[in-house]
Write an enzyme that holds these catalytic residues in place. Structure first.
Site, PDB file in Angstrom:
ATOM      1  N   ASP A  20       0.742  -1.094  -0.197  1.00 41.80           N
ATOM      2  CA  ASP A  20      -0.046  -0.029   0.076  1.00 41.80           C
ATOM      3  C   ASP A  20       0.646   1.018  -0.041  1.00 41.80           C
ATOM      4  OD1 ASP A  20      -2.685   1.024   0.236  1.00 41.80           O
ATOM      5  OD2 ASP A  20      -2.200   1.722   2.483  1.00 41.80           O
ATOM      6  N   ASP A  23      -0.390   5.012   1.072  1.00 43.13           N
ATOM      7  CA  ASP A  23      -0.273   5.855   2.203  1.00 43.13           C
ATOM      8  C   ASP A  23      -0.322   5.042   3.495  1.00 43.13           C
ATOM      9  OD1 ASP A  23      -0.932   8.410   0.983  1.00 43.13           O
ATOM     10  OD2 ASP A  23      -2.746   7.554   0.075  1.00 43.13           O
ATOM     11  N   LYS A  49      -9.588  -2.600  -2.508  1.00 41.60           N
ATOM     12  CA  LYS A  49      -9.575  -3.423  -1.303  1.00 41.60           C
ATOM     13  C   LYS A  49     -10.681  -3.280  -0.381  1.00 41.60           C
ATOM     14  CE  LYS A  49      -5.609  -1.180  -0.841  1.00 41.60           C
ATOM     15  NZ  LYS A  49      -4.723  -0.535  -0.139  1.00 41.60           N
TER      16      LYS A  49
END
Length: 259
Positions: free
Chosen positions: A13, A15, A184
């Site tokens: 991922d 962030d 997601k």
């Protein structure tokens, strides 16, 4: 249980793992450089559909993080691929930004408000009542409802902002129709990403900062999962979930030696 095979491919991922509020997290540059130097397949993922991969490449580079365009995978790209597989050459009414509209144009979709096949909801900082009303009416008239991701809030320097999941809930309340969320924690996004880099879940790992999206998606896609505590999920929250990551670490710096 047999030992797992060595990790040959990495998904991470963005962030909360590589950056936080526009600032690189210590160790992110080293981790990415080691991935590039190793030649191992990898992807940087984001549920945010606002930006194109080229936009994100430029933004990350300005922060000192070098991620090639082909190694960036967004919920907008995953949504476009899903639609191209489901209904090639279709049409859609889109609420979103350039990341989403560009991805749809690239697969040959027609963007229209006249009897579209789909209403597609993505991230934008300018949700308008007029656009939402149009979406509600089109869905009531038979358009299928797709949303890029289920995130209810998104970060900003001023604080949390309503995100796709929250706006999708508004449309659902008005239409009685729930969207299909592509991003997601839907493992579809992960599996499509793995396919894009020619990787297999059995020898791949997912790094994330959220139990409810990153870790869950990686788990359901059959990957090894690493939770970093540099983002959303806090240490005291991990045991509250009915599933666990393969390993919990403080930050991406703790994973450099695994590449």
């Amino acid at each position: 249980m047999a030992d797992r095979k060595p990790i040959e491919s990495w998904l991470t991922d963005m962030d909360g793992v590589l950056i936080h509020e526009g600032v690189p997290i210590p160790g992110a540059d080293t981790f990415l450089k080691k991935l590039r130097d190793s030649g191992r397949p990898f992807l940087v993922l984001t549920n945010n559909s606002i930006y194109t991969a080229r936009d994100l490449h430029a933004r990350l580079r300005r922060m000192g993080l070098d991620v090639p365009v082909d190694n960036i995978w967004t919920s907008a790209l995953a949504t476009a691929q899903f639609l191209n597989d489901q209904r090639p050459g279709g049409s859609a009414y889109v609420i979103g930004e350039a990341g989403l509209t560009t991805a749809l144009h690239d697969i040959g979709y027609i963007l229209t408000d006249q009897e579209p096949d789909f209403v597609i909801l993505g991230e934008t900082r300018t949700y308008s009542f007029e656009a939402l009303t149009k979406a509600v009416r089109l869905i009531n008239d038979g358009a299928r409802f797709i949303a890029t991701n289920p995130d209810n809030v998104g970060p900003s320097t001023e604080g949390d902002l309503p995100a796709t999941g929250s706006v999708a809930a508004l449309i659902t309340a008005a239409t009685g129709k729930k969207p299909y969320f592509v991003g997601k924690p839907n493992p579809l996004m992960m599996r499509a990403g793995l396919n894009a880099i020619g990787a297999h879940s059995e020898t791949s790992a997912m790094i994330g900062d959220r139990m409810d999206t990153d870790v869950l998606a990686g788990l359901e896609a059959g990957m090894r999962t690493f939770l970093v505590l540099s983002g959303v999920t806090q240490p005291d929250e991990v045991d509250g979930y009915p599933f666990r990551p393969s390993q919990v670490v403080d930050s991406i710096a703790d994973l450099v030696n695994l590449v």
